[in-house]
Design a protein around this motif. Structure first.
Motif, PDB file in Angstrom:
ATOM      1  N   ARG A  66      27.560  16.943  25.711  1.00 32.88           N
ATOM      2  CA  ARG A  66      27.974  17.228  24.327  1.00 32.88           C
ATOM      3  C   ARG A  66      29.098  18.247  24.355  1.00 32.88           C
ATOM      4  O   ARG A  66      29.201  19.070  25.250  1.00 32.88           O
ATOM      5  N   ASP A  67      29.935  18.182  23.335  1.00 36.80           N
ATOM      6  CA  ASP A  67      30.904  19.250  23.125  1.00 36.80           C
ATOM      7  C   ASP A  67      30.997  19.506  21.628  1.00 36.80           C
ATOM      8  O   ASP A  67      30.178  19.014  20.854  1.00 36.80           O
ATOM      9  N   ASN A  68      31.977  20.263  21.207  1.00 35.12           N
ATOM     10  CA  ASN A  68      32.082  20.637  19.794  1.00 35.12           C
ATOM     11  C   ASN A  68      32.381  19.461  18.879  1.00 35.12           C
ATOM     12  O   ASN A  68      32.098  19.507  17.694  1.00 35.12           O
ATOM     13  N   GLU A  69      32.961  18.407  19.432  1.00 37.18           N
ATOM     14  CA  GLU A  69      33.366  17.274  18.612  1.00 37.18           C
ATOM     15  C   GLU A  69      32.494  16.038  18.797  1.00 37.18           C
ATOM     16  O   GLU A  69      32.254  15.293  17.854  1.00 37.18           O
ATOM     17  N   TYR A  70      32.000  15.810  20.021  1.00 41.48           N
ATOM     18  CA  TYR A  70      31.282  14.579  20.326  1.00 41.48           C
ATOM     19  C   TYR A  70      29.878  14.867  20.851  1.00 41.48           C
ATOM     20  O   TYR A  70      29.630  15.887  21.487  1.00 41.48           O
ATOM     21  N   ASP A  71      29.007  13.897  20.639  1.00 40.14           N
ATOM     22  CA  ASP A  71      27.659  13.986  21.171  1.00 40.14           C
ATOM     23  C   ASP A  71      27.678  13.544  22.634  1.00 40.14           C
ATOM     24  O   ASP A  71      28.703  13.118  23.157  1.00 40.14           O
TER      25      ASP A  71
END
Length: 87
Positions: A66-71
């Motif tokens: 995961r990151d800030n934009e995508y799972d």
């Protein structure tokens, strides 16, 4: 850390049954079922989860965090020599 949905998706991408994954990873079928039936929290011993992850990675799966934009997700490495990595 990997997630249950990633294990399910990875197995589906590879076209493996739960029994085939269990055999390749050296874990019990009940372990694969327990891991895949988990909601968001992985259920299983750390050793079993590591075996599953290592096996799937050896078969060409890349686990995407995961990151800030995508799972989180999974993808397959491109096979060398034009042959599927998992066959």
């Amino acid at each position: 850390m990997i997630w249950p949905a990633q294990v399910r998706a990875a197995r589906a991408l590879l076209g493996l049954s739960q029994a085939q994954l269990a055999e390749r990873a050296g874990v019990g079928l009940a372990t694969v079922r327990r891991v895949e039936q988990s909601d968001d929290e992985m259920r299983g011993t750390v050793r079993s989860i590591r075996k599953l992850q290592a096996t799937l990675e050896d078969l060409g799966v890349v686990f995407i965090p995961r990151d800030n934009e995508y799972d989180y997700g999974v993808r397959l490495r491109r096979a060398q020599g034009g042959r599927d990595a998992w066959h």
